[in-house]
Motif scaffolding. Structure first.
Motif, short mmCIF file in Angstrom:
data_model
loop_
_atom_site.label_atom_id
_atom_site.label_comp_id
_atom_site.label_asym_id
_atom_site.label_seq_id
_atom_site.Cartn_x
_atom_site.Cartn_y
_atom_site.Cartn_z
N TYR A 1 0.85 -1.20 0.00
CA TYR A 1 0.00 0.00 0.00
C TYR A 1 0.88 1.25 0.00
O TYR A 1 1.72 1.44 0.89
CB TYR A 1 -0.92 0.01 1.22
CG TYR A 1 -1.79 1.25 1.30
CD1 TYR A 1 -2.83 1.44 0.41
CD2 TYR A 1 -1.52 2.22 2.26
CE1 TYR A 1 -3.62 2.58 0.48
CE2 TYR A 1 -2.31 3.37 2.34
CZ TYR A 1 -3.36 3.53 1.44
OH TYR A 1 -4.13 4.66 1.50
N LEU A 2 0.68 2.11 -0.99
CA LEU A 2 1.49 3.32 -1.14
C LEU A 2 0.66 4.60 -1.03
O LEU A 2 1.16 5.68 -1.34
CB LEU A 2 2.22 3.30 -2.49
CG LEU A 2 3.14 2.09 -2.74
CD1 LEU A 2 3.73 2.16 -4.13
CD2 LEU A 2 4.22 2.00 -1.67
N GLY A 3 -0.57 4.48 -0.61
CA GLY A 3 -1.45 5.64 -0.54
C GLY A 3 -1.25 6.44 0.74
O GLY A 3 -0.33 6.19 1.53
N PRO A 4 -2.11 7.42 0.97
CA PRO A 4 -2.00 8.26 2.17
C PRO A 4 -2.43 7.51 3.42
O PRO A 4 -2.98 6.41 3.36
CB PRO A 4 -2.94 9.44 1.87
CG PRO A 4 -3.96 8.84 0.94
CD PRO A 4 -3.23 7.83 0.11
N CYS A 5 -2.17 8.12 4.55
CA CYS A 5 -2.55 7.52 5.83
C CYS A 5 -4.07 7.39 5.91
O CYS A 5 -4.81 8.32 5.56
CB CYS A 5 -2.02 8.37 6.99
SG CYS A 5 -2.49 7.76 8.62
#
Length: 616
Positions: free
Chosen positions: A388-392
Motif C-alpha cells: 500500500y502506497l497511498g496516504p494515511c
C-alpha cells in the motif's frame, strides 16, 4: 365550526408531546369518524406503527373509505394545520380505527381515548394523537427560541422495571428506527454537534477536540438515548432537544441500571450528555442559569452512579469457570499448533481459498498473542501492508508525510520486517512518539508467506483484484476489520474452532500481564519494554490489567511476616539486656533499671507533677 355534512371540533391535548386532533361527527351524532391521510407521499414523515395504521385501515375498509372534498376538505385541512397541497383526505369509521390501532400496537393512551369516544359518541371526549400524523410536513424548530433545561431537577432516580417488549437494540441505528436518523432537524443537530465536538479550534468548547473514536462513542450514546425516548417514551420527533429534559435522562439512567449495564457504560453516557448541554449552551440564547445547574446535576449523578455501582472484580479462576479465560501457556500452544498446521496444509494442498484463510487466521492469532507483547487490537486492525502506497488511512491524521500503521519489508535476504505504529491510544500523551520494532524471524516468515500467494487468492475470491484491500488482515468478505466488534467475533469463533474458549481477544493483554506479574513468571521481556509495545506503562498494569495485583501483594506480605518474626526473635535472644527489678521502700511501684550503677528512684504518689507525667 360546521360544514354541510359534518361537525368539526378542534381539541388540544398533552401526551408525552403536544398533540391535537380534529374530531368529526355527523350532524345526527350517530357516527364518529377520525382523520386518515391516504396520500402516500405524505407518509414519509410518519412513524412505522402509523404507517402500519394506514395500511391496516386500507385493508379493513377494502379501500372504500370516504373521500372529502370541497368545503369539508378545506375546513379539515385548515383545522388540522395540514399542508394545503394534500390532494386526498379520507375519513374512516371509529370502529375501524380502533381495530387498526390495536393491531398496530400504538400507545395505550390513544386506545383509551378511542374507546371512550366509541362508547360515548355524543360526549365531549378529548382524543389525542401525535401531531405529526395530522401535519406530516411540520418539523420541530432546530434552534428553539428559549433554551433552558427542565426544572426542577429530579432529586432521586425513578424506579424502573424492564418493559415487556425490552430489546437490546433499541437505538435509532437499529433497523426499525434507522429512517429517523435522516430527519431534517435531527440531521442538522448532529451535524452541528459533530462540528462543535471535533473542530480542532473551538474556543467556546471545554477541552480538546474529540478524536474519531471518541466521536463514534458519543454518537452511539446519543442514538441510544433518542431511541429509548422514541420507543419507550413515545416521543415521535427525537432530536437533541430531548437532552434538555432532566426527567428523561433520569429515566434513561434507571433503565440502564434495570438492564444491568455497567457503571462505566452509564458514566460514558452522562459525559456525552454534558457535551450536548455544552453545545446547546454555546448557541444564541443558551446562557440560561439552568444549564449550569444541569451540568452540576449530571456531575453529581455520575459520581453517585460510580459509588453505588462499583466495577465487579474479576479474577482468572472466576473467568475460567465461566469459560472466558485461558492461561498463557495454553494460548501459546494453541496458536503454535495453528501456525504449524497452516504451513503443512499449504505445502500439501497448495494455495486454495481454504488453506489461504487458515494461514491468514494463524498469522492474525500470532500477531495478537505469542510472538509479540499484546499490541492493541486497534493497531492490528489498522495495519496496512507493504504494497500500500497511498496516504494515511487514520481519520484524525493531519501529517502529510504520515504512512499510517504499517508493516514494512526492510530486506528480503535476510528477511527483515518492521512494524511502525504512529497511531496508538497514547500517541497524543507521548508527544506523538511512534511504537516501532522489528518483527521476530518466525513471525516475519509466517507473515511473508501469507502476504504472497495466499493473500492474493483471498482477494481474488472476494472479487477484489490486486491490493484493493489495503489492510493486512481482512474479514470473510475481503474487507478490513474496520469495526472492533467484527474482529472480536471473528477471533472468538476461530479460538473455539481450535478447541479453546470464546475469550475476548483484548483479554490476551490481561493473560500476558497475569503471567508476567505472577511469582512463577518465566524469563521473558522486561516489564517496561513490554508495556511500551502494548501502548501504556507498568503502572497501568497494576491498575487495570493485573487482576491478582492486590491478593498477590497481600499474600506475599503475610508470608514475609514469618521471616520478619523469626528475625525479631533471633535478635532478642542474641542481645537480651541485663534487667534488674527493684521496689521503692515507701511505695508499691516497681522500677526497672538497666544498669547496676543506676540509683533506685522513688515514686511520690502525692506529687502533682508525677501525676501529670503518668497521665501524659
Amino acid at each position: 365550526m360546521s360544514s354541510s355534512e359534518y361537525t368539526f371540533k378542534l381539541v388540544q391535548v398533552c401526551l408525552p408531546e403536544p398533540s391535537k386532533l380534529v374530531v368529526m361527527c355527523d350532524k345526527r351524532k350517530r357516527q364518529c369518524v377520525c382523520l386518515c391521510q391516504v396520500y402516500k407521499s405524505c407518509l414519509d414523515g410518519l412513524l412505522p406503527n402509523y404507517q402500519a395504521f394506514y395500511r391496516v385501515c386500507s385493508r379493513l375498509t377494502k379501500h372504500q373509505s370516504t373521500l372529502l372534498s370541497g368545503q369539508d376538505k378545506q375546513l379539515l385541512v385548515a383545522l388540522a394545520g395540514m399542508d394545503v397541497s394534500v390532494p386526498h383526505v379520507a375519513v374512516v369509521s371509529l370502529a375501524v380505527c380502533c381495530r387498526a390501532l390495536k393491531l398496530c400496537k400504538v400507545p395505550a393512551a390513544v386506545l383509551h381515548a378511542f374507546d371512550d369516544i366509541r362508547l360515548k359518541p355524543a360526549s365531549q371526549v378529548v382524543l389525542g394523537l401525535p401531531e405529526h400524523i395530522l401535519a406530516a410536513h411540520a418539523q420541530p424548530s432546530p434552534n428553539p427560541v428559549q433554551l433552558q433545561m427542565t426544572t426542577p431537577f429530579p432529586v432521586t432516580l425513578p424506579e424502573c422495571a424492564l418493559p415487556a417488549d425490552f430489546k437490546k437494540q433499541h437505538g435509532l441505528l437499529a433497523k426499525p428506527h434507522k429512517h429517523l436518523v435522516h430527519r431534517a432537524v435531527l440531521a442538522q443537530h448532529m451535524g452541528e454537534f459533530k462540528s462543535f465536538s471535533t473542530s480542532p479550534f473551538q474556543l467556546n468548547r471545554k477541552g480538546i477536540a474529540h478524536s474519531s473514536r471518541t466521536w463514534q462513542n458519543s454518537e452511539k450514546h446519543v442514538y441510544l438515548f433518542l431511541g429509548y425516548c422514541h420507543h419507550y417514551q413515545q416521543v415521535s420527533q427525537p432530536t437533541l432537544q430531548l437532552f434538555l429534559s432532566s426527567p428523561l435522562i433520569a429515566q434513561f439512567v434507571s433503565f440502564h441500571i434495570a438492564a444491568g449495564h455497567s457503571q462505566l457504560y452509564i458514566r460514558n453516557f452522562l459525559s456525552c450528555a454534558k457535551c450536548v448541554l455544552r453545545w446547546w449552551q454555546s448557541k444564541p440564547g443558551g446562557n440560561h442559569p439552568s444549564f449550569v445547574e444541569g451540568l452540576e446535576w449530571l456531575q453529581t449523578l455520575g459520581l453517585q452512579v460510580a459509588d453505588q455501582l462499583p466495577r465487579p472484580s474479576k479474577d482468572p479462576k472466576g473467568l475460567a469457570d465461566i469459560g472466558k479465560w485461558m492461561c498463557a501457556a495454553d494460548l501459546v500452544h494453541t496458536i503454535h499448533g495453528a501456525e504449524q498446521q497452516s504451513q503443512a496444509q499449504m505445502q500439501q494442498q497448495g494455495v486454495t481459498v481454504e488453506t489461504s484463510r487458515d494461514m491468514h487466521d494463524a498469522a492474525l492469532a500470532a500477531m495478537i498473542f505469542s510472538h509479540l507483547p499484546p499490541v492493541r487490537l486497534s493497531c492490528i486492525r489498522s495495519l496496512v501492508g507493504p504494497a500500500y502506497l497511498g496516504p494515511c488511512l487514520h481519520h484524525d491524521c493531519k501529517e502529510p508525510s504520515c504512512e499510517g500503521n504499517r508493516l514494512s519489508i526492510m530486506s528480503e535476504s535476510p528477511l527483515l520486517m518492521r512494524i511502525s505504529l504512529p497511531h496508538h491510544k497514547n500517541a497524543r500523551k507521548w508527544g506523538k512518539a511512534v511504537i516501532e520494532f522489528d518483527v521476530p524471524s518466525d513471525l516475519a516468515q509466517l507473515l511473508h508467506t501469507y502476504l504472497g500467494a495466499p493473500r492474493k487468492a483471498l482477494l481474488e475470491h472476494h472479487l477484489l483484484i490486486g491490493d484493493a484491500c489495503p489492510y493486512v488482515f481482512m474479514d470473510m468478505h475481503g474487507r478490513g476489520f474496520v469495526a472492533a466488534a467484527v474482529l472480536t467475533l471473528y477471533r472468538q469463533k476461530w479460538l473455539v474452532s481450535r478447541g479453546g474458549v470464546p475469550m475476548n481477544p483484548s483479554m490476551c493483554r490481561q493473560v500476558f500481564v497475569d503471567e508476567r506479574q505472577s511469582d512463577s513468571a518465566t524469563a521473558g521481556p522486561s516489564n517496561q519494554g513490554a508495556a511500551m509495545v502494548m501502548g501504556h506503562s507498568v503502572k497501568q498494569w497494576d491498575k487495570w490489567y493485573d487482576m491478582q495485583y492486590h491478593p498477590r501483594l497481600a499474600q506475599n506480605a503475610v508470608e514475609g511476616m514469618q521471616s520478619w518474626r523469626a528475625a525479631m526473635l533471633q535478635s532478642h535472644t542474641l542481645a537480651a539486656p541485663d534487667l534488674t527489678l527493684s521496689t521503692a521502700l515507701h511505695c508499691g511501684h516497681v522500677l526497672v533499671s538497666d544498669s547496676e550503677e543506676s540509683q533506685y528512684q522513688s515514686c511520690c504518689s502525692d506529687s502533682d507533677s508525677d501525676i501529670d507525667i503518668e497521665l501524659d
